[in-house]
Scaffold this motif. Structure first.
Motif, mmCIF file in Angstrom:
data_model
loop_
_atom_site.group_PDB
_atom_site.id
_atom_site.type_symbol
_atom_site.label_atom_id
_atom_site.label_comp_id
_atom_site.label_asym_id
_atom_site.label_seq_id
_atom_site.Cartn_x
_atom_site.Cartn_y
_atom_site.Cartn_z
ATOM 1 N N ILE A 64 -3.475 9.325 -8.540
ATOM 2 C CA ILE A 64 -4.013 7.991 -8.267
ATOM 3 C C ILE A 64 -3.460 6.980 -9.258
ATOM 4 O O ILE A 64 -3.027 5.879 -8.886
ATOM 5 N N ILE A 65 -3.450 7.339 -10.529
ATOM 6 C CA ILE A 65 -2.937 6.439 -11.571
ATOM 7 C C ILE A 65 -1.460 6.131 -11.340
ATOM 8 O O ILE A 65 -1.018 4.982 -11.451
ATOM 9 N N SER A 66 -0.697 7.172 -10.982
ATOM 10 C CA SER A 66 0.735 6.948 -10.756
ATOM 11 C C SER A 66 0.970 6.034 -9.553
ATOM 12 O O SER A 66 1.886 5.204 -9.559
ATOM 13 N N LYS A 67 0.134 6.162 -8.518
ATOM 14 C CA LYS A 67 0.280 5.314 -7.330
ATOM 15 C C LYS A 67 -0.115 3.865 -7.639
ATOM 16 O O LYS A 67 0.490 2.925 -7.116
ATOM 17 N N GLU A 96 0.839 -1.193 0.000
ATOM 18 C CA GLU A 96 0.000 0.000 0.000
ATOM 19 C C GLU A 96 0.876 1.245 0.000
ATOM 20 O O GLU A 96 2.028 1.204 0.445
ATOM 21 N N VAL A 97 0.336 2.312 -0.545
ATOM 22 C CA VAL A 97 1.034 3.605 -0.538
ATOM 23 C C VAL A 97 0.045 4.673 -0.087
ATOM 24 O O VAL A 97 -1.164 4.537 -0.262
ATOM 25 N N LYS A 98 0.578 5.713 0.524
ATOM 26 C CA LYS A 98 -0.239 6.826 0.997
ATOM 27 C C LYS A 98 0.292 8.129 0.428
ATOM 28 O O LYS A 98 1.489 8.257 0.165
ATOM 29 N N PHE A 99 -0.604 9.080 0.237
ATOM 30 C CA PHE A 99 -0.173 10.424 -0.127
ATOM 31 C C PHE A 99 -1.224 11.420 0.334
ATOM 32 O O PHE A 99 -2.411 11.097 0.450
ATOM 33 N N ASP A 100 -0.773 12.624 0.653
ATOM 34 C CA ASP A 100 -1.673 13.679 1.122
ATOM 35 C C ASP A 100 -2.160 14.512 -0.053
ATOM 36 O O ASP A 100 -1.388 14.840 -0.962
ATOM 37 N N ILE A 101 -3.438 14.833 -0.020
ATOM 38 C CA ILE A 101 -4.008 15.693 -1.049
ATOM 39 C C ILE A 101 -4.139 17.101 -0.483
ATOM 40 O O ILE A 101 -4.577 17.288 0.648
ATOM 41 N N GLU A 102 -3.742 18.074 -1.280
ATOM 42 C CA GLU A 102 -3.865 19.464 -0.857
ATOM 43 C C GLU A 102 -4.820 20.177 -1.820
ATOM 44 O O GLU A 102 -5.972 19.811 -1.914
ATOM 45 N N GLN A 103 -4.347 21.113 -2.577
ATOM 46 C CA GLN A 103 -5.224 21.886 -3.466
ATOM 47 C C GLN A 103 -5.144 21.391 -4.906
ATOM 48 O O GLN A 103 -4.914 22.142 -5.831
ATOM 49 N N TYR A 104 -5.345 20.080 -5.099
ATOM 50 C CA TYR A 104 -5.300 19.526 -6.440
ATOM 51 C C TYR A 104 -6.636 19.696 -7.144
ATOM 52 O O TYR A 104 -7.696 19.627 -6.523
ATOM 53 N N ASP A 105 -6.589 19.904 -8.474
ATOM 54 C CA ASP A 105 -7.832 19.807 -9.237
ATOM 55 C C ASP A 105 -8.042 18.341 -9.593
ATOM 56 O O ASP A 105 -7.198 17.490 -9.315
ATOM 57 N N ILE A 106 -9.152 18.038 -10.242
ATOM 58 C CA ILE A 106 -9.495 16.642 -10.471
ATOM 59 C C ILE A 106 -8.499 15.960 -11.403
ATOM 60 O O ILE A 106 -8.170 14.783 -11.229
ATOM 61 N N ASN A 107 -7.992 16.677 -12.396
ATOM 62 C CA ASN A 107 -7.021 16.062 -13.310
ATOM 63 C C ASN A 107 -5.732 15.691 -12.587
ATOM 64 O O ASN A 107 -5.172 14.607 -12.802
ATOM 65 N N GLN A 108 -5.270 16.575 -11.720
ATOM 66 C CA GLN A 108 -4.063 16.284 -10.952
ATOM 67 C C GLN A 108 -4.297 15.111 -9.993
ATOM 68 O O GLN A 108 -3.423 14.255 -9.822
ATOM 69 N N LEU A 109 -5.486 15.079 -9.380
ATOM 70 C CA LEU A 109 -5.805 13.991 -8.458
ATOM 71 C C LEU A 109 -5.815 12.655 -9.193
ATOM 72 O O LEU A 109 -5.242 11.667 -8.719
ATOM 73 N N MET A 110 -6.445 12.597 -10.365
ATOM 74 C CA MET A 110 -6.506 11.341 -11.114
ATOM 75 C C MET A 110 -5.113 10.907 -11.564
ATOM 76 O O MET A 110 -4.784 9.721 -11.553
ATOM 77 N N GLU A 111 -4.293 11.862 -11.956
ATOM 78 C CA GLU A 111 -2.913 11.535 -12.348
ATOM 79 C C GLU A 111 -2.147 10.936 -11.170
ATOM 80 O O GLU A 111 -1.370 9.985 -11.333
ATOM 81 N N VAL A 139 -17.938 14.470 -10.539
ATOM 82 C CA VAL A 139 -16.774 13.925 -11.241
ATOM 83 C C VAL A 139 -17.052 12.489 -11.688
ATOM 84 O O VAL A 139 -17.652 11.707 -10.951
ATOM 85 N N ASN A 140 -16.591 12.146 -12.886
ATOM 86 C CA ASN A 140 -16.608 10.752 -13.343
ATOM 87 C C ASN A 140 -15.272 10.129 -12.953
ATOM 88 O O ASN A 140 -14.254 10.367 -13.598
ATOM 89 N N PHE A 141 -15.273 9.327 -11.885
ATOM 90 C CA PHE A 141 -14.042 8.690 -11.417
ATOM 91 C C PHE A 141 -13.738 7.403 -12.189
ATOM 92 O O PHE A 141 -12.612 6.927 -12.171
ATOM 93 N N ARG A 142 -14.741 6.825 -12.827
ATOM 94 C CA ARG A 142 -14.548 5.544 -13.495
ATOM 95 C C ARG A 142 -13.778 5.692 -14.811
ATOM 96 O O ARG A 142 -12.854 4.916 -15.086
ATOM 97 N N GLU A 143 -14.158 6.634 -15.617
ATOM 98 C CA GLU A 143 -13.650 6.701 -16.993
ATOM 99 C C GLU A 143 -12.131 6.800 -17.097
ATOM 100 O O GLU A 143 -11.511 6.043 -17.864
ATOM 101 N N PRO A 144 -11.469 7.714 -16.350
ATOM 102 C CA PRO A 144 -10.004 7.804 -16.485
ATOM 103 C C PRO A 144 -9.292 6.502 -16.102
ATOM 104 O O PRO A 144 -8.322 6.108 -16.760
ATOM 105 N N LEU A 145 -9.762 5.831 -15.050
ATOM 106 C CA LEU A 145 -9.127 4.582 -14.615
ATOM 107 C C LEU A 145 -9.409 3.451 -15.591
ATOM 108 O O LEU A 145 -8.527 2.622 -15.874
#
Length: 408
Positions: A125-128, A108-123, A173-179
């Motif tokens: 998640i994908i990288s993790k 498992e990996v953890k990371f803190d979210i700060e002021q990300y927009d949805i594109n940055q957040l999805m990127e 947000v559509n969380f399914r499509e990018p993944l």
């Protein structure tokens, strides 16, 4: 004829899931043992177990013996049949884990979210997820599903979320499509609190209970509901959105003031923000507490972690405010029990870390209100409830789909 066929298919899939759960729980079993445990006929167990072996979900080993000395085949889960990725977005410290069928979280990996927009957040998640696959030496084609748990109003069928809690600013947000586009595997999207209650039902403190709820108090307030053994999401995916529960009808139509006593909604009375605000207010008014020493007299620096430590050390001011939050939650739980008459209430979220001043106060207050028959337990899965619940949802969905395909 088709109705009979559909019913038989449903029964077979249900029995096969029971076999999988029993073997997971006991690590291994013979067909005879499964028959006795599940109260199914030996021919039924044999037929269903054989199909699971052919699929590769179960494997056989001859390391047991019957009463006459003949080797008996034992069934075990094929742990590495496939893997589930679970993403826990329930709080700003996001956890991404990968599990086998057992389920054991391999990495498992953890990371803190700060002021990300949805594109940055999805990127992120994908990288993790990519990072986890490399660390655990798992190929994408070995993934059975990606399960993502999010606070908010979740349309499970479409994978669309009207984000809540700390993610509210992201909107819908559509969380399914990018993944799905990136990994090409089934992506399951569910409300975080629903994952938590299903995790406790499957692997935690609510095992064996058909009517249970998971009450989480943290940065927000949430409720996951299982009735008759099935998750109850509500017609419009709003079941459990208790943050807006009206506590004070008279205050609801008046202009809100700074003090929490004039607030009308549950979220304004029992969350981390509410607790910190009320503690700071009493300190500003001259209240005595060891908290002052912890923050060198700077009351504005008092945070939830400071209050946890002070409460566990018996600081009177902190304990008083924690108990006040607990009594408000106890009143809500009591009202819910009068309505639903549940088997079990599971307490989760960050407030559980406040210890007995919080959890025992809730239990005592609910009992005082005449509802002592319902078990009120602390989460057995602790901070992993949402993560493991996401895995449980992934496993159940994929097993059912695999077995459905075989029956088609």
């Amino acid at each position: 004829m088709s109705k009979v066929s559909a019913k038989q298919k449903h029964v077979r899939i249900m029995n096969q899931n029971l076999i999988i759960d029993a073997i997971r729980r006991d690590e291994s079993a013979t067909r005879s043992e499964l028959s006795k445990l599940l109260k199914l006929s030996v021919p039924s167990v044999c037929t269903n177990a054989d199909q699971l072996v052919r699929l590769g979900i179960l494997r056989e080993t001859e390391d047991g013996f019957t009463g006459v000395g003949r080797k008996a085949s034992r069934l075990r889960l094929n742990d590495n049949f496939g893997y589930i990725i679970s993403v826990d977005l329930s709080n700003p410290c996001i956890t991404v884990g990968i599990s086998n069928l057992n389920p054991i979280i391999i990495q498992e990996v953890k990371f803190d979210i700060e002021q990300y927009d949805i594109n940055q957040l999805m990127e992120l998640i994908i990288s993790k997820i990519d990072e986890l696959l490399v660390k655990s030496s798992v190929l994408v084609n070995q993934l059975l599903a990606i399960s993502i748990s999010i606070p908010g109003q979740v349309d499970n069928d479409l994978g669309i979320v009207k984000c809540g809690s700390y993610l509210e600013r992201l909107g819908t947000v559509n969380f399914r499509e990018p993944l799905l586009n990136k990994f090409g595997v089934r992506v399951l999207v569910q409300k975080d609190i629903n994952s938590a209650v299903l995790g406790e039902i499957k692997f935690g403190a609510a095992q064996g209970h058909a009517n249970a709820v998971f009450v989480s108090v943290d940065v927000g307030v949430g409720l996951g509901i299982v009735l008759g053994g099935s998750l109850y999401p509500g017609k419009f995916h709003l079941a459990g959105e208790i943050e807006n529960y009206i506590v004070n009808v008279e205050a609801e139509n008046t202009e809100r003031q700074d003090g929490i006593f004039e607030s009308s909604r549950l979220r304004d009375l029992v969350t981390i923000e509410a607790l910190v605000r009320s503690v700071r207010a009493e300190l500003e008014a001259g209240g005595e507490s060891r908290l002052l020493k912890a923050v060198n007299g700077d009351i504005a620096k008092v945070d939830f972690n400071d209050i946890i430590k002070a409460t566990l050390e018996g600081d009177a001011l902190s304990v008083k405010h924690v108990k006040r939050c607990a009594k408000i939650m106890a009143a809500f739980i009591a009202n819910m029990l009068f309505l639903l008459d549940l088997d079990t209430v599971i307490l989760g979220g960050g407030f559980v870390t406040l210890g007995s001043a919080y959890t025992d106060t809730i239990r005592d207050e609910v009992r005082r209100l005449g509802l002592g028959n319902t078990a009120i337990a602390d989460t057995a899965l602790k901070t992993k409830a949402v993560l493991i619940g996401g895995i449980a949802i992934g496993l159940e969905t994929m097993f059912s789909e695999l077995l459905e395909e075989q029956e088609a």
